[in-house]
Design an enzyme around this catalytic site. Structure first.
Site, mmCIF file in Angstrom:
data_model
loop_
_atom_site.group_PDB
_atom_site.id
_atom_site.type_symbol
_atom_site.label_atom_id
_atom_site.label_comp_id
_atom_site.label_asym_id
_atom_site.label_seq_id
_atom_site.Cartn_x
_atom_site.Cartn_y
_atom_site.Cartn_z
ATOM 1 C CB CYS A 98 36.510 50.766 33.460
ATOM 2 S SG CYS A 98 34.956 50.487 32.625
ATOM 3 C CG HIS A 211 37.828 54.962 30.965
ATOM 4 N ND1 HIS A 211 38.792 53.992 30.997
ATOM 5 C CD2 HIS A 211 36.647 54.298 30.944
ATOM 6 C CE1 HIS A 211 38.214 52.797 31.000
ATOM 7 N NE2 HIS A 211 36.916 52.953 30.971
HETATM 8 N N1 GLN Z 1 34.092 45.617 29.414
HETATM 9 C C1 GLN Z 1 33.665 46.250 30.631
HETATM 10 C C2 GLN Z 1 32.266 46.802 30.522
HETATM 11 O O1 GLN Z 1 31.792 47.076 29.447
HETATM 12 C C3 GLN Z 1 34.655 47.328 31.001
HETATM 13 C C4 GLN Z 1 34.650 48.493 30.038
HETATM 14 C C5 GLN Z 1 35.762 49.475 30.256
HETATM 15 O O2 GLN Z 1 36.817 49.162 30.817
HETATM 16 N N2 GLN Z 1 35.580 50.664 29.735
HETATM 17 O O3 GLN Z 1 31.634 46.982 31.524
#
Ligand code: GLN
Length: 261
Positions: A98, A211
């Site tokens: 992510c 995740h």
């Molecule tokens: N901040 C990034 C987004 O919202 C990554 C989010 C995350 O790592 N879950 O796309």
């Protein structure tokens, strides 16, 4: 014979970039190494730290909120972009989830309009949207993972592995021609919610939005990373004992069946 194999893993910004259980990926790798008598040295890399990337076998970069990414993006770019890019070209085995995945690309333009530069080792870019893409996700891997039976090749026949995870991102990630996709999204949104692409692969680096944590839920991917790193360091002499994964595989199957209708 005593197994004296050892691997070194660099964990990028564990304080700022650890969300939705991403640290579980490190724990899964540590446990799966320990059960096999393999030593896994984990080196946390925080703001201002430097590391000899050529001495690393594996790297992990977890996800984070836009604010966490903003805190480390500059440091990551300044200190690591060139040596990390060289190591990745040289076959470093890396997993990025992510927010970490986004920063391996060319840039992440947040929903608030802030452009966070990435290191550009993956040919991807990310643009934040107003609706967050949230929920369980299944990605069917469309190439052969390293396995005990055979080294990974694009053509080898292997039953398709369905990875299960949880995604929560505003960023939509688009691929350029220099990455191939990790797999096809069967449930959930994936990289951008538009083209069913789930994750990117370049050399031994994998990035995706899963995740969950990803590796405890998807042992084939955990072992793929470890085996790729061991084969890179120890060649064909690498040893890698099979483990009894019956329960974990059952859990993975139950979840994928529940989500893919
Ligand atoms: N901040 C990034 C987004 O919202 C990554 C989010 C995350 O790592 N879950 O796309």
């Amino acid at each position: 014979m005593m197994n004296t194999q050892a691997l070194t893993l660099a964990h990028l910004y564990p304080e700022q970039m650890n969300i939705y259980g991403d640290r579980g990926n490190i724990i899964a790798l540590e446990r799966r190494c320990a059960w096999r008598g393999i030593e896994l040295r984990v080196i946390p890399i925080g703001l201002g730290d430097v590391i000899d990337w050529s001495a690393c076998d594996l790297a992990f970069f977890g996800g984070g909120q836009d604010s966490g990414q903003a805190l480390i993006a500059d440091d990551f770019l300044r200190r690591h972009s060139e040596p990390l890019a060289r190591a990745i070209e040289d076959g470093l085995v890396m997993l990025a989830i992510c927010g970490g995945y986004q920063l391996l690309g060319h840039y992440f333009l947040t929903h608030a309009g802030e452009q966070l530069p990435g290191v550009g080792v993956l040919d991807i870019h990310t643009v934040g949207g107003s609706k967050r893409l949230i929920g369980n996700i299944v990605v069917e891997v469309n190439w052969a993972l390293e396995s005990l039976e055979q080294p990974a090749t694009l053509s080898s026949v292997q039953p398709a592995i369905r990875l299960v995870g949880f995604e929560n991102h505003s960023g939509r990630t688009y691929h350029g021609p220099r990455v191939r996709s990790l797999g096809r999204v069967l449930a959930g949104y994936g990289d951008n919610g538009e083209d069913s692409v789930g994750g990117a692969v370049y050399r031994n680096t994998i990035g995706c939005y899963l995740h969950g944590a990803l590796l405890p839920k998807n042992l084939q991917l955990a072992d793929h990373l470890l085996l790729a790193a061991l084969r890179r360091r120890y060649g064909n002499g690498a040893t890698f004992a099979p483990l009894d994964d019956t329960l974990e595989l059952q859990a993975q199957q139950i979840m994928t069946r529940r989500l893919v209708t």
